[in-house]
Design an enzyme around this catalytic site. Structure first.
Site, short mmCIF file in Angstrom:
data_model
loop_
_atom_site.label_atom_id
_atom_site.label_comp_id
_atom_site.label_asym_id
_atom_site.label_seq_id
_atom_site.Cartn_x
_atom_site.Cartn_y
_atom_site.Cartn_z
N LYS A 1 0.85 -1.18 0.00
CA LYS A 1 0.00 0.00 0.00
C LYS A 1 0.89 1.23 0.00
O LYS A 1 1.71 1.41 0.90
CB LYS A 1 -0.88 -0.02 1.24
CG LYS A 1 -1.68 1.25 1.42
CD LYS A 1 -2.74 1.04 2.44
CE LYS A 1 -3.38 2.34 2.83
NZ LYS A 1 -4.43 2.16 3.81
N LYS B 1 -2.17 -1.52 -3.93
CA LYS B 1 -3.04 -0.35 -3.93
C LYS B 1 -2.20 0.92 -4.00
O LYS B 1 -1.19 1.01 -3.30
CB LYS B 1 -3.85 -0.40 -2.64
CG LYS B 1 -4.71 0.79 -2.36
CD LYS B 1 -5.42 0.59 -1.06
CE LYS B 1 -5.82 1.96 -0.58
NZ LYS B 1 -5.86 2.13 0.82
C1 PBG Z 1 -7.64 2.73 5.31
C2 PBG Z 1 -7.99 2.72 3.88
C3 PBG Z 1 -7.83 3.77 2.98
C4 PBG Z 1 -8.32 3.32 1.76
C5 PBG Z 1 -8.79 2.02 1.94
N1 PBG Z 1 -8.58 1.65 3.25
C6 PBG Z 1 -7.31 5.13 3.22
C7 PBG Z 1 -5.89 5.34 3.47
O1 PBG Z 1 -5.09 4.43 3.52
O2 PBG Z 1 -5.51 6.50 3.64
C8 PBG Z 1 -8.32 4.14 0.51
C9 PBG Z 1 -9.29 3.76 -0.53
C10 PBG Z 1 -9.54 4.78 -1.57
O3 PBG Z 1 -8.88 5.84 -1.68
O4 PBG Z 1 -10.46 4.55 -2.34
N2 PBG Z 1 -8.75 2.47 6.14
#
Ligand code: PBG
Length: 310
Positions: free
Chosen positions: A181, A234
Site C-alpha cells: 500500500k 493499492k
Molecule cells: C484505510 C484505507 C484507505 C483506503 C482504503 N482503506 C485510506 C488510506 O489508507 O488512507 C483508501 C481507498 C480509496 O482511496 O479509495 N482504512
C-alpha cells in the site's frame, strides 16, 4: 473474432464494491467527490448489497463511519459499533451470494485520523496497534464477516490478526492483506467518504514510497509468510507494474484497488464531457485485470457489472 481471441476477460465475480455505512443517519448521504457513492444507513446498505448480489458482483468491502472517535479508535471493536451491526445484517442478507469483507483499520475511528494509536512521541505505535487490530478482527468475525482486510500497513499485522482470530475460534475467517500500500495522493476523496482528516503528520512512516517497487515485493512475501490468504496492491492503475510483478510470484490470489482518486478523476473528466466515462472506467479495470489481479475493488462495480450482464 476479437472475443474469441481476447486474452483477458472480466466478470462481475472479480469485482468487489467498497461500501460505506455511517452511524446515526436514516437517509443515504452522497459523497460529493465520489459521484455515485454514498454513505449508507444500515438499511440502505443492505439494499445496495442485495442489488450488487443480484448483478453477480463477487464481494463487498465494508467501511464503518462512527459517530464517536477517540484516541484508540475503540468503536472499531465495539460489538455494537456501526460496522459490526452492518456486517451482521449483510452476512444474513447476502452472505450466501457474495463475499462479505470488512476493511480492518483504525483511521475512521481515531481522533488523529491515523491508522493506529499514537505513542508518547506522537508517532504511530506499531506494536500497541497490533493488539487493537486483533480486537477489531475478532469483533468483525464475531459479527459474521467472511474476510477481514487489514489496511493499516503495520509491521506484523497479518500474523497478529491470524493469531487473534484463531485464538477466538475463527480459523475459517480469511485475511485479505493490503500488502503493498503506497503513501499515495490518490486517497483524497476516500477521506471525504469516511470523514477523516489526518490531524498531524502523514502516513509515510508506515506506507510505501511511490518511487519504490522492490519493497512492495518484500512486503507481499512477508504477508504471505504471516498467513495472508489474499494480498492487495493499492492504488490500481498507477501501480500496474507492481501488480504485475506481485501476480507473477504470489502463491495466493491477488487483489488491486482502483482507489477513490482514480475513480474521481474519471468521473470528473466525464462530467465535463472530456472523456467517455464508462468506457474509460471499464478500460482501467480491464487493465488492472490484465496486469494480473484476480480481485478488483472498484467504486464502479455496479455499473460495470450491469454492463457485463448485458
Ligand atoms: C484505510 C484505507 C484507505 C483506503 C482504503 N482503506 C485510506 C488510506 O489508507 O488512507 C483508501 C481507498 C480509496 O482511496 O479509495 N482504512
Amino acid at each position: 473474432m476479437r472475443r474469441l481471441v481476447a486474452e483477458t476477460s472480466l466478470s462481475p465475480n472479480n469485482l468487489v464494491a467498497p461500501l460505506f455505512v455511517r452511524e446515526g443517519i436514516d437517509e443515504p448521504i452522497p459523497v460529493p467527490s465520489l459521484p455515485g457513492v454514498q454513505q449508507h444507513s444500515v438499511s440502505t446498505l443492505v439494499e445496495e448489497a442485495k442489488h450488487l448480489a443480484s448483478l453477480g458482483v463477487g464481494g463487498i468491502l465494508v467501511f464503518g463511519v462512527p459517530q464517536r472517535k477517540d484516541a484508540t479508535g475503540s468503536e472499531a471493536w465495539n460489538p455494537a459499533g456501526v460496522a459490526q451491526i452492518a456486517i451482521a445484517e449483510l452476512a444474513e442478507a447476502v452472505g450466501d451470494q457474495m463475499v462479505v469483507m470488512a476493511d480492518l483499520c483504525l483511521d475512521e475511528y481515531t481522533e488523529s485520523g491515523h491508522c493506529g494509536v499514537l505513542g508518547a512521541d506522537g508517532d504511530v505505535d506499531n506494536d500497541a496497534t497490533l493488539e487493537l487490530y486483533g480486537r477489531v478482527a475478532v469483533a468483525q468475525a464475531d459479527a459474521g464477516v467472511a474476510v477481514v482486510a487489514p489496511s493499516g500497513m503495520m509491521d506484523g499485522q497479518v500474523a497478529a490478526i491470524r493469531g487473534a482470530l484463531d485464538d477466538a475460534g475463527h480459523s475459517g475467517t480469511a485475511i485479505l492483506a493490503y500488502a503493498a500500500k503506497y503513501a499515495s495522493s490518490l486517497y483524497g476523496p476516500f477521506r471525504d467518504a469516511v470523514d477523516v482528516e489526518i490531524a498531524c503528520g502523514d502516513r509515510r512512516g508506515y506506507q510505501q514510497d511511490p518511487a519504490n517497487a522492490r519493497e512492495a515485493i518484500r512486503e507481499v512475501a512477508l504477508d504471505i509468510e504471516e498467513g495472508a490468504d489474499m494480498v492487495m496492491v493499492k492504488p490500481g492503475v498507477a501501480y500496474l507494474d507492481v501488480l504485475a510483478e506481485v501476480a507473477r510470484f504470489s502463491s495466493v490470489p491477488v487483489a488491486s484497488y482502483h482507489v477513490s482518486g482514480e475513480y474521481a478523476m474519471v468521473m470528473a473528466a466525464a462530467e465535463r464531457g472530456w472523456i467517455d466515462g464508462p468506457a474509460v472506467m471499464a478500460e482501467h479495470v480491464l487493465a488492472i485485470r490484465r496486469a494480473g489481479a484476480d480481485i478488483i475493488c472498484t467504486y464502479a462495480a455496479a455499473e460495470l457489472a450491469g454492463g457485463m450482464n448485458g
